[in-house]
Design a protein around this motif. Structure first.
Motif, PDB file in Angstrom:
ATOM      1  N   UNK A 251       0.831  -1.192   0.000  1.00 21.09           N
ATOM      2  CA  UNK A 251       0.000   0.000   0.000  1.00 21.09           C
ATOM      3  C   UNK A 251       0.867   1.243   0.000  1.00 21.09           C
ATOM      4  N   UNK A 252       0.384   2.304  -0.627  1.00 23.06           N
ATOM      5  CA  UNK A 252       1.102   3.574  -0.659  1.00 23.06           C
ATOM      6  C   UNK A 252       0.595   4.453   0.480  1.00 23.06           C
ATOM      7  N   UNK A 253       1.482   4.776   1.419  1.00 23.69           N
ATOM      8  CA  UNK A 253       1.097   5.586   2.583  1.00 23.69           C
ATOM      9  C   UNK A 253       0.566   6.955   2.188  1.00 23.69           C
ATOM     10  N   UNK A 254       1.060   7.493   1.080  1.00 17.85           N
ATOM     11  CA  UNK A 254       0.730   8.861   0.719  1.00 17.85           C
ATOM     12  C   UNK A 254      -0.386   8.959  -0.312  1.00 17.85           C
ATOM     13  N   UNK A 255      -1.205   7.930  -0.405  1.00 20.69           N
ATOM     14  CA  UNK A 255      -2.401   8.015  -1.232  1.00 20.69           C
ATOM     15  C   UNK A 255      -3.462   8.729  -0.407  1.00 20.69           C
ATOM     16  N   UNK A 256      -3.740   9.959  -0.751  1.00 26.33           N
ATOM     17  CA  UNK A 256      -4.590  10.786   0.102  1.00 26.33           C
ATOM     18  C   UNK A 256      -5.258  11.876  -0.713  1.00 26.33           C
ATOM     19  N   UNK A 257      -6.355  12.386  -0.188  1.00 24.71           N
ATOM     20  CA  UNK A 257      -6.987  13.554  -0.793  1.00 24.71           C
ATOM     21  C   UNK A 257      -6.179  14.804  -0.514  1.00 24.71           C
ATOM     22  N   UNK A 258      -5.224  14.709   0.411  1.00 26.16           N
ATOM     23  CA  UNK A 258      -4.390  15.859   0.758  1.00 26.16           C
ATOM     24  C   UNK A 258      -3.053  15.767   0.032  1.00 26.16           C
ATOM     25  N   UNK A 259      -2.667  16.840  -0.559  1.00 25.60           N
ATOM     26  CA  UNK A 259      -1.376  16.890  -1.239  1.00 25.60           C
ATOM     27  C   UNK A 259      -0.251  16.871  -0.205  1.00 25.60           C
ATOM     28  N   UNK A 260       0.735  16.009  -0.412  1.00 29.02           N
ATOM     29  CA  UNK A 260       1.850  15.900   0.528  1.00 29.02           C
ATOM     30  C   UNK A 260       2.910  16.935   0.156  1.00 29.02           C
ATOM     31  N   UNK A 261       3.149  17.889   1.070  1.00 29.03           N
ATOM     32  CA  UNK A 261       4.103  18.961   0.809  1.00 29.03           C
ATOM     33  C   UNK A 261       5.510  18.644   1.304  1.00 29.03           C
ATOM     34  N   UNK A 262       5.617  17.853   2.363  1.00 29.38           N
ATOM     35  CA  UNK A 262       6.918  17.475   2.909  1.00 29.38           C
ATOM     36  C   UNK A 262       6.879  16.020   3.332  1.00 29.38           C
ATOM     37  N   UNK A 263       7.987  15.310   3.108  1.00 26.21           N
ATOM     38  CA  UNK A 263       8.063  13.907   3.508  1.00 26.21           C
ATOM     39  C   UNK A 263       9.403  13.658   4.200  1.00 26.21           C
ATOM     40  N   UNK A 264       9.347  12.871   5.268  1.00 22.55           N
ATOM     41  CA  UNK A 264      10.527  12.557   6.063  1.00 22.55           C
ATOM     42  C   UNK A 264      10.638  11.053   6.249  1.00 22.55           C
ATOM     43  N   UNK A 265      11.860  10.544   6.152  1.00 22.04           N
ATOM     44  CA  UNK A 265      12.181   9.150   6.456  1.00 22.04           C
ATOM     45  C   UNK A 265      13.012   9.170   7.731  1.00 22.04           C
ATOM     46  N   UNK A 266      12.435   8.703   8.844  1.00 22.55           N
ATOM     47  CA  UNK A 266      13.024   8.890  10.168  1.00 22.55           C
ATOM     48  C   UNK A 266      13.351   7.548  10.823  1.00 22.55           C
ATOM     49  N   UNK A 330       6.957   9.857   7.196  1.00 24.21           N
ATOM     50  CA  UNK A 330       5.990  10.884   7.609  1.00 24.21           C
ATOM     51  C   UNK A 330       5.747  11.837   6.445  1.00 24.21           C
ATOM     52  N   UNK A 331       4.479  12.063   6.121  1.00 20.41           N
ATOM     53  CA  UNK A 331       4.112  13.040   5.106  1.00 20.41           C
ATOM     54  C   UNK A 331       3.290  14.152   5.721  1.00 20.41           C
ATOM     55  N   UNK A 332       3.608  15.395   5.377  1.00 21.01           N
ATOM     56  CA  UNK A 332       2.914  16.560   5.926  1.00 21.01           C
ATOM     57  C   UNK A 332       2.155  17.287   4.829  1.00 21.01           C
TER      58      UNK A 332
END
Length: 487
Positions: A251-266, A330-332
């Motif tokens: 599954x793709x974590x960032x499949x969302x109605x919200x546009x992802x502006x920042x992503x972090x791999x922590x 993490x996607x913001x």
């Protein structure tokens, strides 16, 4: 009739994006001829309602209201390169689509029986040859001759049902007329990712060792995700091989109605954990790392407590399986009051804000909170599940702490303590998406050697390659510092 059907099948391989169609194969026993029906989604719904297909109930079921998340479809350039004809991976993509159609769409795959112990056996795999002219069990196609291998198919069929993935949606997304998009991995593994056009599913190439790890822990993984519906670990939908390339469907974590502006791999480690891009080169497709993080995320009390509980459960599971080197992705999504949301600017560039941040407390006054955000949050909170889940579509506040450069990181400002130095930074209203990824690395001999080598160069506790027990503790401590309760 057979010639006509073969012509339709070939046409379906050539064109992308004209019609939403799906191929259904039937075979009358081992001695019978295989037939391939290409039908559009409208006809599929009619077949389902009229009961004209023996196994159509599973393949052509009407979409459940909660099975298909609405992904962002706004006008912006999607990451990745379209695999169109002439692309060096075009034949591989067609072979992958043919194989998944065969594995998921054939009548035998529709019978969802109870799981048996043998279904979890890593040797539970099925080889199928796909000659271009077709065979008794495979259709003719316009790609090269290839071998297809399907691993533990019954288990993954149950997992797709558990994760509310509709069979027709799954086949249409991966095997429909739309091409996949290829993305290079931001990590060091050299893996490649393929995204479906609707962004719901991600297909990753993996090493043989990673595939073995997943198959080895498949029973424990299945039990874990069955027991904890809010588990943050990666959702796996299938393991396949187009010899010699191995694939895992996720599954793709960032499949969302919200546009992802920042992503972090922590990961919770610091040695080498920064992006190699200049600040002016960072955009919303850049995956940033631990030393690039300059936010603390404030969650409402119940969500914060559930997050800590679930992180503990997931880390205990991974530690028990000897897994390390995983990350929290993490996607913001920033609201309109953040420069990144409007102009695509780096979050490292400071900008004036209307909100006031109380030093140390991070509270936002009611009068300073934008009216449209409060209204949007009221709508989201009112709708509850499945719109808001742990790790998906979560409203939060991202508090930025002061830093003079990207090397002035959260990790260094914390000094290893449990309370971060907020420094009275700006507070942004955000929507968060997050989950635990890269869970297929065990502490093998290569990681032990990496740990020994890097220990001479840096603090042994700062490097990623540590044993699973230490990795789990450090990861949990780190999550407990970057996520705090919004009092």
């Amino acid at each position: 009739m057979e010639k006509e059907k073969r012509s339709s099948a070939a046409e379906g391989e050539k064109g992308f994006g004209q019609f939403r169609r799906i191929c259904i194969w039937e075979s009358d026993g081992e001695a019978g001829d295989i037939t391939c029906d290409i039908i559009d989604t409208v006809r599929a719904s009619l077949l389902y309602r009229e009961g004209l297909s023996e196994f159509g109930e599973a393949v052509l079921a009407q979409k459940r209201s909660r099975s298909s998340p609405y992904c962002f479809t706004g006008e912006y350039k999607k990451p990745g390169q379209m695999i169109s004809k002439g692309h060096k991976k075009y034949d591989l993509m067609l072979n992958l689509q043919l194989g998944i159609r065969y594995s998921v769409g054939r009548p035998a795959s529709m019978q969802l029986r109870e799981l048996r112990a043998s279904d979890f056996d890593p040797r539970e795999k099925f080889w199928t040859r796909f000659p271009p002219e077709g065979s008794k069990v495979t259709p003719p196609h316009q790609s090269v001759d290839f071998w297809w291998k399907d691993y533990c198919p019954v288990v993954f069929r149950h997992l797709r049902k558990l994760f509310a993935v509709d069979t027709a949606d799954y086949m249409l997304a991966i095997c429909g007329d739309d091409a996949l998009r290829e993305m290079s991995s931001p990590g060091k593994s050299g893996s490649f990712f393929y995204l479906t056009q609707d962004d719901r599913f991600m297909i990753k190439t993996v090493k043989k060792s990673e595939m073995k790890v997943l198959l080895r822990m498949l029973r424990s993984y299945y039990q874990h995700v069955c027991q904890y519906e809010n588990s943050l670990v990666t959702k796996f939908y299938g393991v396949h091989c187009v010899k010699p390339v191995r694939f895992i469907v996720m599954g793709n974590l960032f499949c969302s109605e919200y546009r992802i502006h920042r992503r972090f791999d922590l990961k919770g480690s610091s040695h080498g954990r920064t992006t190699d891009k200049a600040e002016e080169e960072i955009d919303e497709t850049t995956t940033l790392k631990d030393l690039d993080l300059n936010y603390v995320f404030r969650l409402q009390g119940p969500w914060f407590q559930e997050l800590l509980r679930q992180i503990d459960r997931d880390c205990e599971f991974l530690e028990g399986e000897g897994i390390m080197d995983y990350s929290l992705l993490v996607g913001l999504h920033f609201r309109d009051d953040h420069p990144t949301a409007k102009m695509g600017l780096s979050p490292f560039v400071a900008s004036p804000m209307k909100m006031e941040s109380l030093h140390g407390g991070g509270r936002i006054s009611e009068s300073s909170c934008p009216e449209e955000f409060r209204q949007d949050m009221d709508l989201i909170l009112a709708s509850r599940k499945p719109l808001i889940q742990l790790g998906a579509n979560m409203p939060a506040r991202a508090e930025q702490f002061f830093r003079t450069s990207r090397s002035d990181s959260y990790l260094s400002s914390c000094g290893g303590g449990s309370t971060p130095a907020y420094g009275g930074g700006e507070v942004y209203e955000v929507i968060l998406h997050f989950g635990i990824i890269d869970i297929l690395q065990d502490y093998d001999i290569s990681k032990k050697l990496e740990h020994a080598y890097k220990s001479f160069q840096a603090d042994p506790t700062s490097i990623s390659a540590v044993d699973p027990k230490l990795y789990s503790k450090r990861f949990r401590d780190f999550i407990g510092r970057i996520f705090v309760e919004d009092m």
